[in-house]
Motif scaffolding. Structure first.
Motif, PDB file in Angstrom:
ATOM      1  N   GLU A  87       1.029  -1.221   0.038  1.00  0.00           N
ATOM      2  CA  GLU A  87      -0.216  -0.121   0.017  1.00  0.00           C
ATOM      3  C   GLU A  87       0.987   1.161   0.086  1.00  0.00           C
ATOM      4  OE1 GLU A  87       0.205  -1.598   4.105  1.00  0.00           O
ATOM      5  OE2 GLU A  87      -0.243  -2.525   2.414  1.00  0.00           O
ATOM      6  N   HIS A  88       2.166   1.049   0.306  1.00  0.00           N
ATOM      7  CA  HIS A  88       2.977   2.456   0.225  1.00  0.00           C
ATOM      8  C   HIS A  88       3.863   2.658  -1.064  1.00  0.00           C
ATOM      9  CE1 HIS A  88       3.113   2.542   4.852  1.00  0.00           C
ATOM     10  NE2 HIS A  88       2.891   1.354   4.596  1.00  0.00           N
ATOM     11  N   PHE A  89       3.748   1.624  -2.020  1.00  0.00           N
ATOM     12  CA  PHE A  89       4.331   1.751  -3.276  1.00  0.00           C
ATOM     13  C   PHE A  89       3.591   2.846  -4.129  1.00  0.00           C
ATOM     14  CE2 PHE A  89       6.693  -2.130  -4.630  1.00  0.00           C
ATOM     15  CZ  PHE A  89       7.013  -2.641  -3.267  1.00  0.00           C
ATOM     16  N   HIS A  90       4.447   3.546  -4.849  1.00  0.00           N
ATOM     17  CA  HIS A  90       3.984   4.681  -5.600  1.00  0.00           C
ATOM     18  C   HIS A  90       3.607   4.016  -6.825  1.00  0.00           C
ATOM     19  CE1 HIS A  90       4.867   8.706  -3.627  1.00  0.00           C
ATOM     20  NE2 HIS A  90       4.589   7.706  -2.481  1.00  0.00           N
ATOM     21  N   ASN A  91       4.001   2.928  -7.085  1.00  0.00           N
ATOM     22  CA  ASN A  91       4.031   2.418  -8.412  1.00  0.00           C
ATOM     23  C   ASN A  91       3.950   0.898  -7.970  1.00  0.00           C
ATOM     24  OD1 ASN A  91       3.578   0.938 -10.921  1.00  0.00           O
ATOM     25  ND2 ASN A  91       5.661   1.540 -11.861  1.00  0.00           N
ATOM     26  N   ILE A  92       2.806   0.288  -8.000  1.00  0.00           N
ATOM     27  CA  ILE A  92       2.440  -1.108  -7.351  1.00  0.00           C
ATOM     28  C   ILE A  92       3.265  -2.121  -8.222  1.00  0.00           C
ATOM     29  CG2 ILE A  92       0.448  -1.578  -8.554  1.00  0.00           C
ATOM     30  CD1 ILE A  92      -0.595  -2.579  -6.016  1.00  0.00           C
ATOM     31  N   ASP A  93       3.477  -1.735  -9.473  1.00  0.00           N
ATOM     32  CA  ASP A  93       4.119  -2.899 -10.483  1.00  0.00           C
ATOM     33  C   ASP A  93       5.881  -2.966 -10.073  1.00  0.00           C
ATOM     34  OD1 ASP A  93       2.053  -4.055 -11.832  1.00  0.00           O
ATOM     35  OD2 ASP A  93       2.181  -2.415 -13.112  1.00  0.00           O
ATOM     36  N   GLY A  94       5.920  -1.962  -9.115  1.00  0.00           N
ATOM     37  CA  GLY A  94       7.451  -2.251  -8.656  1.00  0.00           C
ATOM     38  C   GLY A  94       7.832  -3.468  -8.292  1.00  0.00           C
ATOM     39  N   LEU A  95       6.819  -4.207  -7.474  1.00  0.00           N
ATOM     40  CA  LEU A  95       6.956  -5.250  -6.733  1.00  0.00           C
ATOM     41  C   LEU A  95       7.767  -6.279  -7.838  1.00  0.00           C
ATOM     42  CD1 LEU A  95       6.235  -6.787  -4.137  1.00  0.00           C
ATOM     43  CD2 LEU A  95       4.471  -7.994  -5.642  1.00  0.00           C
ATOM     44  N   TRP A  96       7.233  -6.283  -9.105  1.00  0.00           N
ATOM     45  CA  TRP A  96       7.823  -7.485 -10.116  1.00  0.00           C
ATOM     46  C   TRP A  96       9.263  -7.074 -10.403  1.00  0.00           C
ATOM     47  CZ3 TRP A  96       4.287 -10.699  -9.774  1.00  0.00           C
ATOM     48  CH2 TRP A  96       2.917 -10.294  -9.334  1.00  0.00           C
ATOM     49  N   ARG A  97       9.913  -6.244  -9.927  1.00  0.00           N
ATOM     50  CA  ARG A  97      11.282  -5.912 -10.139  1.00  0.00           C
ATOM     51  C   ARG A  97      12.139  -6.933  -9.329  1.00  0.00           C
ATOM     52  NH1 ARG A  97      13.101   0.130 -10.252  1.00  0.00           N
ATOM     53  NH2 ARG A  97      15.047  -0.887 -10.849  1.00  0.00           N
ATOM     54  N   PHE A  98      11.738  -8.015  -8.345  1.00  0.00           N
ATOM     55  CA  PHE A  98      12.210  -8.914  -7.695  1.00  0.00           C
ATOM     56  C   PHE A  98      11.743 -10.347  -8.002  1.00  0.00           C
ATOM     57  CE2 PHE A  98      11.625  -4.765  -5.185  1.00  0.00           C
ATOM     58  CZ  PHE A  98      12.895  -4.501  -4.885  1.00  0.00           C
ATOM     59  N   PRO A  99      12.628 -10.864  -8.919  1.00  0.00           N
ATOM     60  CA  PRO A  99      12.123 -12.186  -9.191  1.00  0.00           C
ATOM     61  C   PRO A  99      11.955 -12.937  -7.978  1.00  0.00           C
ATOM     62  CG  PRO A  99      14.033 -11.535 -10.364  1.00  0.00           C
ATOM     63  CD  PRO A  99      13.908 -10.493  -9.288  1.00  0.00           C
ATOM     64  N   PHE A 100      10.718 -13.944  -8.027  1.00  0.00           N
ATOM     65  CA  PHE A 100      10.415 -14.647  -7.037  1.00  0.00           C
ATOM     66  C   PHE A 100       9.207 -15.842  -7.823  1.00  0.00           C
ATOM     67  CE2 PHE A 100       7.348 -11.437  -6.937  1.00  0.00           C
ATOM     68  CZ  PHE A 100       6.024 -11.927  -6.924  1.00  0.00           C
ATOM     69  N   LYS A 101       9.286 -16.865  -6.909  1.00  0.00           N
ATOM     70  CA  LYS A 101       8.423 -18.030  -7.155  1.00  0.00           C
ATOM     71  C   LYS A 101       7.196 -17.998  -6.485  1.00  0.00           C
ATOM     72  CE  LYS A 101       8.311 -22.946  -7.570  1.00  0.00           C
ATOM     73  NZ  LYS A 101       9.352 -24.321  -7.534  1.00  0.00           N
ATOM     74  N   TYR A 102       7.395 -17.640  -5.155  1.00  0.00           N
ATOM     75  CA  TYR A 102       6.233 -17.654  -4.364  1.00  0.00           C
ATOM     76  C   TYR A 102       6.348 -16.139  -3.679  1.00  0.00           C
ATOM     77  CZ  TYR A 102       5.420 -22.560  -4.434  1.00  0.00           C
ATOM     78  OH  TYR A 102       5.062 -24.110  -4.848  1.00  0.00           O
ATOM     79  N   ALA A 103       5.101 -15.643  -3.143  1.00  0.00           N
ATOM     80  CA  ALA A 103       4.745 -14.386  -2.363  1.00  0.00           C
ATOM     81  C   ALA A 103       3.828 -14.532  -1.311  1.00  0.00           C
ATOM     82  CB  ALA A 103       4.732 -13.312  -3.165  1.00  0.00           C
ATOM     83  N   TYR A 104       4.113 -14.302  -0.441  1.00  0.00           N
ATOM     84  CA  TYR A 104       3.468 -13.740   0.985  1.00  0.00           C
ATOM     85  C   TYR A 104       2.962 -12.378   0.947  1.00  0.00           C
ATOM     86  CZ  TYR A 104       0.766 -13.777   5.503  1.00  0.00           C
ATOM     87  OH  TYR A 104       0.074 -13.624   6.399  1.00  0.00           O
ATOM     88  N   ILE A 105       1.760 -11.775   0.764  1.00  0.00           N
ATOM     89  CA  ILE A 105       1.726 -10.410   0.769  1.00  0.00           C
ATOM     90  C   ILE A 105       0.376 -10.357   1.839  1.00  0.00           C
ATOM     91  CG2 ILE A 105       0.899  -8.390  -0.608  1.00  0.00           C
ATOM     92  CD1 ILE A 105       2.498  -9.555  -2.945  1.00  0.00           C
ATOM     93  N   SER A 106       0.581  -9.387   2.494  1.00  0.00           N
ATOM     94  CA  SER A 106      -0.703  -8.993   3.393  1.00  0.00           C
ATOM     95  C   SER A 106      -0.616  -7.602   3.323  1.00  0.00           C
ATOM     96  CB  SER A 106      -0.247  -9.305   4.825  1.00  0.00           C
ATOM     97  OG  SER A 106       0.743  -8.531   5.476  1.00  0.00           O
ATOM     98  N   THR A 107      -1.886  -7.045   3.402  1.00  0.00           N
ATOM     99  CA  THR A 107      -2.406  -5.668   3.154  1.00  0.00           C
ATOM    100  C   THR A 107      -4.073  -5.268   3.755  1.00  0.00           C
ATOM    101  OG1 THR A 107      -2.712  -3.958   1.297  1.00  0.00           O
ATOM    102  CG2 THR A 107      -3.363  -6.070   0.603  1.00  0.00           C
TER     103      THR A 107
END
Length: 219
Positions: free
Chosen positions: A123-143
């Motif tokens: 929720e703090h990101f200014h561009n939510i797609d910035g998350l995809w800059r970090f390559p990962f297989k699984y993610a746990y996200i809480s918001t």
């Protein structure tokens, strides 16, 4: 739905192409050491609850020894818990002043992470797609769980924090966003509400998602 305007306490927001509600023109917000100290409230109970939720949806063979990146490690309790259960965990705060960053951002963007954690971060990101800059297989996200703006006065909502919280995330929009980036949601629920009191008995407080990269897409 994109670009549909909505005013909340006089602050302009709009819906993006996925259906996320975002602040149109957020002002700079200071994430200094004092902020991190005040806002870092992860307890061991919370850390192990999150690990348990992951283990319910990720096999032990994939979790044990996994390389994990926690975005926004806060007080470091979650990092310590991950290491205690056998993960190789690094922390990265996306702001200049950090208490528990253990890996440079440029390096973190080049590592192929087994698991990414982002708890109370997206929720703090200014561009939510910035998350995809970090390559990962699984993610746990809480918001924070966005209630229906047509039914609830969002200006009185616990998580309405202009400039600090830029995005407000509805579950269906999260699913669309994951699908658009070739991920699918394995689990979705409110496990953290067992510990984190609801702001209103009729609505969930925190949504948690576990997603996985589609099997046909290599890291």
């Amino acid at each position: 739905m994109a670009d549909k305007p909505i005013l909340i306490a006089g602050v302009e927001h709009c819906y993006d192409r996925y259906g996320f509600l975002r602040q149109v023109d957020p002002k700079p917000f200071t994430y200094d050491a004092a902020y991190q100290t005040a806002s870092s409230k992860t307890t061991q109970q919370m850390a192990y609850l999150r690990i348990g939720y992951m283990l319910a949806n990720i096999s032990w063979s994939e979790f044990n020894g996994a390389r994990v990146l926690e975005l926004g490690p806060g007080n470091g309790v979650q990092l310590a818990a991950l290491r205690q259960v056998g993960c190789f965990a690094d922390g990265l705060d996306l702001h200049e002043q950090s208490l528990h960053t253990t890996i440079p951002r440029g390096q973190a963007e080049r590592v192929e992470w087994d698991i990414l954690l982002a708890c109370d971060v997206l929720e703090h990101f200014h561009n939510i797609d910035g998350l995809w800059r970090f390559p990962f297989k699984y993610a746990y996200i809480s918001t924070p769980a966005l209630p229906d703006p047509a039914s609830v006065d969002l200006s009185a909502w616990r998580h309405f924090k202009p400039d600090e919280h830029v995005y407000y995330i509805e579950a269906a929009a999260f699913h669309l966003w994951a699908q658009a980036h070739k991920y699918h949601v394995l689990a979705f629920g409110c496990p953290e509400d067992v510990i984190r009191a609801r702001w209103n008995a009729s609505y969930p407080n925190i949504h948690s998602f576990i997603m996985r990269r589609n099997r046909e897409v290599a890291l």
